[in-house]
Design a protein around this motif. Structure first.
Motif, PDB file in Angstrom:
ATOM      1  N   LYS A  45       0.854  -1.192   0.000  1.00  0.00           N
ATOM      2  CA  LYS A  45       0.000   0.000   0.000  1.00  0.00           C
ATOM      3  C   LYS A  45       0.881   1.230   0.000  1.00  0.00           C
ATOM      4  O   LYS A  45       1.858   1.313   0.733  1.00  0.00           O
ATOM      5  CB  LYS A  45      -0.880  -0.002   1.245  1.00  0.00           C
ATOM      6  CG  LYS A  45      -1.931  -1.098   1.228  1.00  0.00           C
ATOM      7  CD  LYS A  45      -3.323  -0.543   1.519  1.00  0.00           C
ATOM      8  CE  LYS A  45      -4.313  -1.677   1.611  1.00  0.00           C
ATOM      9  NZ  LYS A  45      -4.160  -2.399   2.896  1.00  0.00           N
ATOM     10  N   SER A  46       0.538   2.161  -0.808  1.00  0.00           N
ATOM     11  CA  SER A  46       1.334   3.375  -0.889  1.00  0.00           C
ATOM     12  C   SER A  46       1.328   4.093   0.453  1.00  0.00           C
ATOM     13  O   SER A  46       0.297   4.178   1.113  1.00  0.00           O
ATOM     14  CB  SER A  46       0.781   4.304  -1.963  1.00  0.00           C
ATOM     15  OG  SER A  46       1.498   5.512  -1.952  1.00  0.00           O
ATOM     16  N   ALA A  52      -3.238   7.424  -1.191  1.00  0.00           N
ATOM     17  CA  ALA A  52      -3.780   6.616  -0.100  1.00  0.00           C
ATOM     18  C   ALA A  52      -4.672   5.505  -0.625  1.00  0.00           C
ATOM     19  O   ALA A  52      -5.560   5.742  -1.446  1.00  0.00           O
ATOM     20  CB  ALA A  52      -4.542   7.504   0.871  1.00  0.00           C
ATOM     21  N   GLY A  53      -4.410   4.295  -0.147  1.00  0.00           N
ATOM     22  CA  GLY A  53      -5.244   3.161  -0.518  1.00  0.00           C
ATOM     23  C   GLY A  53      -4.862   2.502  -1.823  1.00  0.00           C
ATOM     24  O   GLY A  53      -5.367   1.437  -2.158  1.00  0.00           O
ATOM     25  N   GLN A  54      -3.953   3.104  -2.571  1.00  0.00           N
ATOM     26  CA  GLN A  54      -3.582   2.511  -3.851  1.00  0.00           C
ATOM     27  C   GLN A  54      -2.361   1.604  -3.696  1.00  0.00           C
ATOM     28  O   GLN A  54      -1.536   1.769  -2.809  1.00  0.00           O
ATOM     29  CB  GLN A  54      -3.278   3.609  -4.877  1.00  0.00           C
ATOM     30  CG  GLN A  54      -4.515   4.419  -5.219  1.00  0.00           C
ATOM     31  CD  GLN A  54      -4.232   5.467  -6.282  1.00  0.00           C
ATOM     32  OE1 GLN A  54      -3.361   5.300  -7.123  1.00  0.00           O
ATOM     33  NE2 GLN A  54      -4.979   6.548  -6.237  1.00  0.00           N
ATOM     34  N   TRP A  55      -2.271   0.644  -4.583  1.00  0.00           N
ATOM     35  CA  TRP A  55      -1.135  -0.266  -4.566  1.00  0.00           C
ATOM     36  C   TRP A  55       0.046   0.355  -5.276  1.00  0.00           C
ATOM     37  O   TRP A  55      -0.111   1.060  -6.267  1.00  0.00           O
ATOM     38  CB  TRP A  55      -1.492  -1.590  -5.233  1.00  0.00           C
ATOM     39  CG  TRP A  55      -2.535  -2.361  -4.506  1.00  0.00           C
ATOM     40  CD1 TRP A  55      -3.819  -2.564  -4.904  1.00  0.00           C
ATOM     41  CD2 TRP A  55      -2.389  -3.034  -3.252  1.00  0.00           C
ATOM     42  NE1 TRP A  55      -4.489  -3.323  -3.971  1.00  0.00           N
ATOM     43  CE2 TRP A  55      -3.632  -3.631  -2.944  1.00  0.00           C
ATOM     44  CE3 TRP A  55      -1.333  -3.196  -2.358  1.00  0.00           C
ATOM     45  CZ2 TRP A  55      -3.846  -4.372  -1.789  1.00  0.00           C
ATOM     46  CZ3 TRP A  55      -1.546  -3.940  -1.202  1.00  0.00           C
ATOM     47  CH2 TRP A  55      -2.797  -4.506  -0.921  1.00  0.00           C
ATOM     48  N   SER A  56       1.210  -0.001  -4.771  1.00  0.00           N
ATOM     49  CA  SER A  56       2.454   0.532  -5.313  1.00  0.00           C
ATOM     50  C   SER A  56       3.438  -0.610  -5.516  1.00  0.00           C
ATOM     51  O   SER A  56       3.419  -1.596  -4.782  1.00  0.00           O
ATOM     52  CB  SER A  56       3.004   1.544  -4.299  1.00  0.00           C
ATOM     53  OG  SER A  56       4.341   1.833  -4.538  1.00  0.00           O
ATOM     54  N   ALA A 139      -0.569   3.432  -7.663  1.00  0.00           N
ATOM     55  CA  ALA A 139       0.079   4.690  -7.305  1.00  0.00           C
ATOM     56  C   ALA A 139       1.090   5.093  -8.380  1.00  0.00           C
ATOM     57  O   ALA A 139       1.571   4.259  -9.139  1.00  0.00           O
ATOM     58  CB  ALA A 139       0.770   4.546  -5.962  1.00  0.00           C
ATOM     59  N   PHE A 140       1.412   6.367  -8.427  1.00  0.00           N
ATOM     60  CA  PHE A 140       2.392   6.886  -9.393  1.00  0.00           C
ATOM     61  C   PHE A 140       2.009   6.426 -10.804  1.00  0.00           C
ATOM     62  O   PHE A 140       0.829   6.329 -11.116  1.00  0.00           O
ATOM     63  CB  PHE A 140       3.812   6.413  -9.060  1.00  0.00           C
ATOM     64  CG  PHE A 140       4.202   6.618  -7.637  1.00  0.00           C
ATOM     65  CD1 PHE A 140       4.639   7.866  -7.192  1.00  0.00           C
ATOM     66  CD2 PHE A 140       4.111   5.580  -6.721  1.00  0.00           C
ATOM     67  CE1 PHE A 140       4.991   8.070  -5.869  1.00  0.00           C
ATOM     68  CE2 PHE A 140       4.462   5.777  -5.392  1.00  0.00           C
ATOM     69  CZ  PHE A 140       4.895   7.023  -4.965  1.00  0.00           C
ATOM     70  N   ASP A 141       3.030   6.114 -11.605  1.00  0.00           N
ATOM     71  CA  ASP A 141       2.809   5.550 -12.937  1.00  0.00           C
ATOM     72  C   ASP A 141       3.031   4.040 -12.889  1.00  0.00           C
ATOM     73  O   ASP A 141       3.441   3.438 -13.871  1.00  0.00           O
ATOM     74  CB  ASP A 141       3.750   6.207 -13.943  1.00  0.00           C
ATOM     75  CG  ASP A 141       5.197   6.211 -13.459  1.00  0.00           C
ATOM     76  OD1 ASP A 141       5.455   5.697 -12.345  1.00  0.00           O
ATOM     77  OD2 ASP A 141       6.068   6.738 -14.170  1.00  0.00           O
TER      78      ASP A 141
ATOM     79  N   MET B   1     -12.267   0.199   3.890  1.00  0.00           N
ATOM     80  CA  MET B   1     -11.647  -1.014   3.362  1.00  0.00           C
ATOM     81  C   MET B   1     -10.126  -0.934   3.384  1.00  0.00           C
ATOM     82  O   MET B   1      -9.435  -1.908   3.598  1.00  0.00           O
ATOM     83  CB  MET B   1     -12.115  -1.268   1.926  1.00  0.00           C
ATOM     84  CG  MET B   1     -13.549  -1.746   1.833  1.00  0.00           C
ATOM     85  SD  MET B   1     -13.772  -3.292   2.695  1.00  0.00           S
ATOM     86  CE  MET B   1     -13.090  -4.445   1.464  1.00  0.00           C
ATOM     87  N   THR B   2      -9.587   0.227   3.125  1.00  0.00           N
ATOM     88  CA  THR B   2      -8.119   0.342   3.124  1.00  0.00           C
ATOM     89  C   THR B   2      -7.704   1.275   4.252  1.00  0.00           C
ATOM     90  O   THR B   2      -7.680   2.484   4.078  1.00  0.00           O
ATOM     91  CB  THR B   2      -7.631   0.923   1.791  1.00  0.00           C
ATOM     92  OG1 THR B   2      -8.385   2.095   1.517  1.00  0.00           O
ATOM     93  CG2 THR B   2      -7.803  -0.058   0.678  1.00  0.00           C
ATOM     94  N   PRO B   3      -7.389   0.720   5.407  1.00  0.00           N
ATOM     95  CA  PRO B   3      -7.072   1.551   6.570  1.00  0.00           C
ATOM     96  C   PRO B   3      -5.870   2.441   6.307  1.00  0.00           C
ATOM     97  O   PRO B   3      -4.837   1.979   5.814  1.00  0.00           O
ATOM     98  CB  PRO B   3      -6.774   0.526   7.669  1.00  0.00           C
ATOM     99  CG  PRO B   3      -6.435  -0.731   6.952  1.00  0.00           C
ATOM    100  CD  PRO B   3      -7.194  -0.696   5.676  1.00  0.00           C
ATOM    101  N   ILE B   4      -5.996   3.688   6.598  1.00  0.00           N
ATOM    102  CA  ILE B   4      -4.952   4.656   6.292  1.00  0.00           C
ATOM    103  C   ILE B   4      -4.220   5.016   7.580  1.00  0.00           C
ATOM    104  O   ILE B   4      -4.783   5.652   8.464  1.00  0.00           O
ATOM    105  CB  ILE B   4      -5.550   5.918   5.660  1.00  0.00           C
ATOM    106  CG1 ILE B   4      -6.280   5.527   4.368  1.00  0.00           C
ATOM    107  CG2 ILE B   4      -4.497   6.956   5.393  1.00  0.00           C
ATOM    108  CD1 ILE B   4      -7.091   6.642   3.777  1.00  0.00           C
ATOM    109  N   THR B   5      -3.006   4.529   7.678  1.00  0.00           N
ATOM    110  CA  THR B   5      -2.247   4.772   8.907  1.00  0.00           C
ATOM    111  C   THR B   5      -0.849   5.212   8.555  1.00  0.00           C
ATOM    112  O   THR B   5      -0.244   4.722   7.603  1.00  0.00           O
ATOM    113  CB  THR B   5      -2.151   3.487   9.744  1.00  0.00           C
ATOM    114  OG1 THR B   5      -1.629   2.462   8.923  1.00  0.00           O
ATOM    115  CG2 THR B   5      -3.503   3.095  10.287  1.00  0.00           C
ATOM    116  N   ASN B   6      -0.312   6.104   9.331  1.00  0.00           N
ATOM    117  CA  ASN B   6       1.086   6.532   9.175  1.00  0.00           C
ATOM    118  C   ASN B   6       1.410   7.043   7.787  1.00  0.00           C
ATOM    119  O   ASN B   6       2.505   6.827   7.292  1.00  0.00           O
ATOM    120  CB  ASN B   6       2.038   5.363   9.470  1.00  0.00           C
ATOM    121  CG  ASN B   6       1.929   4.921  10.909  1.00  0.00           C
ATOM    122  OD1 ASN B   6       1.763   5.782  11.794  1.00  0.00           O
ATOM    123  ND2 ASN B   6       2.017   3.634  11.158  1.00  0.00           N
ATOM    124  N   LEU B   7       0.492   7.684   7.160  1.00  0.00           N
ATOM    125  CA  LEU B   7       0.794   8.202   5.829  1.00  0.00           C
ATOM    126  C   LEU B   7       1.589   9.493   5.943  1.00  0.00           C
ATOM    127  O   LEU B   7       1.295  10.346   6.779  1.00  0.00           O
ATOM    128  CB  LEU B   7      -0.499   8.447   5.052  1.00  0.00           C
ATOM    129  CG  LEU B   7      -1.291   7.199   4.714  1.00  0.00           C
ATOM    130  CD1 LEU B   7      -2.478   7.560   3.849  1.00  0.00           C
ATOM    131  CD2 LEU B   7      -0.399   6.196   4.023  1.00  0.00           C
TER     132      LEU B   7
END
Lengths: 229, 229
Positions: A45-46, A52-56, A139-141, B1-7
């Motif tokens: 997870k990014s 936020a929430g996107q795969w990287s 995430a990103f490109d 669904m996608t917990p956002i922590t420590n971003l």
DNA sequence: ACAAAAGTGTTCAAGGTACACCCATGA
DNA sequence: TCATGGGTGTACCTTGAACACTTTTGT
């Protein structure tokens, strides 16, 4: 013969160009695995708010004293705990706005590993294998990078013995064929596939057979250790 | 669904990594031309003391606000005065010690242009076309970069209509065949070559013929403007 | 006996390679 | 008329694609 005029020393040139050392360089690894008859890729997870929430993909900045192949290998090793894994550079991605933190040019690599060797570290909660097909926006490109790497992989699978890296040490031809099918995204004729692989001399029979399968067991093969060329 | 922590925000991340902005990024262009029945490459005498007298590819540092494709295109345009020239990224070269001025990672491109369009600027005294075959040792890792680009070119010449970019607008099939031969480094059968090119529909007849040749004149072709796919 | 996949060969089409003769032009 | 390269076709081989039946195992 070669008149030497106006030569700068490297040290002088470095001072002149000091202002250019403003671009950061990263590597991103498309780490492929194979499970549940689907090609998978290792993502996280990014940790950027912007994504936020996107795969990287897995990547890191290249360290000042580290060559780029080593940097990608370090990323791979840190994230998977595996050494001696197949890794190959694909190309660089250098759009100005690709990274919200500033100018980061990245060099993409792809890697192939046996997913069953890889124990995900529990500390890396957000690290996981995802089917390539299931990943839409990243995430990103990174979706573009993934596409480019997958395309390169597809171009090479019948040229070089690559896909064995995704399988356990011993495997049946059916497993290999299903792997090819999932990488190429098309079904293959069984007889033609076996012939095509056979002439390449990439495989060695182990003498063993599949066990506990609900059908006639197939021969188990392993990769040819001393390829003919 | 996608917990956002420590971003982290991108701005925060930038500060954390500030120390990594220590690597410079350059592009190097392998600019191919064709003259005197030999594949040529545009080179310049190295202006670094460390490589005095050696040939170097044309390159430059990537500017902070310039994407890498644009940077290579700028190098090409500055050095040749030409626009709309074929240019393609090959890969990055990132050994730590490849540049004596410090850490410079370079991204290699190759380019194909019609040498007869290119008037060498007299101001650039040290800029010149050299046969690829004649170049042994070059500055930096430029010989390796050249080899890699040439190999990539060879892999693609029958896949994509690339080599036309090296010829004048109108050319005879013999010219094209000699060009292929010099790129591939092997002789080709004339009849088979013509058949192979014919099926690709890359060419258009101009209706004109060669003039003032010491033999039966051949038909002149030009590149197909609207390729079938 | 049944279900499931293993293992195996032949035919056809397409593409690659090897190879030789007559033709058009300029000198 | 000679020298030079233009232009063309055929036979062979290799490769890829389509396609079906018997065998082995577990349940």
């Amino acid at each position: 013969m070669t008149p030497i005029t106006n030569l700068k020393s490297a040290a002088v040139e470095k001072r002149i160009h000091q202002s250019y050392f403003k671009i950061a360089l990263s590597v991103d690894c498309v780490i492929f695995g194979y499970a549940e008859k689907e090609l998978q890729v290792l993502v996280i997870k990014s940790d950027l708010k912007e994504f936020a929430g996107q795969w990287s993909l897995l990547g890191d900045l290249v360290r000042p004293e580290e060559n780029i192949d080593k940097a990608s290998y370090r990323v791979l090793e840190e994230r998977t705990g595996l050494k001696n894994v197949y890794l190959e550079q694909v190309q660089a991605f250098g759009e100005c706005k690709r990274h919200p933190s500033g100018r980061v040019v990245t060099i993409a690599y792809y890697s192939l590993l046996d997913i069953s060797n890889h124990k995900l570290q529990l500390s890396d909660n957000d690290l996981c294998w995802r089917p390539v097909r299931s990943l839409r926006k990243m995430a990103f490109d990174h979706r573009q990078i993934l596409d480019t790497c997958l395309q390169r992989l597809r171009e090479q699978v019948f040229e070089k013995p690559l896909l064995f890296n995704l399988l356990p040490n011993k495997f049946a031809l059916r497993n290999l064929q299903e792997l090819y099918e999932s990488v190429l995204g098309e079904t293959l004729d069984r007889r033609n596939f076996r012939k095509k692989i056979a002439v390449k001399e990439w495989l060695q029979e182990t003498g063993e057979m599949e066990r506990s399968v609900l059908h006639r067991p197939g021969r188990l093969y392993t990769r040819q250790t001393s390829p003919k060329r």
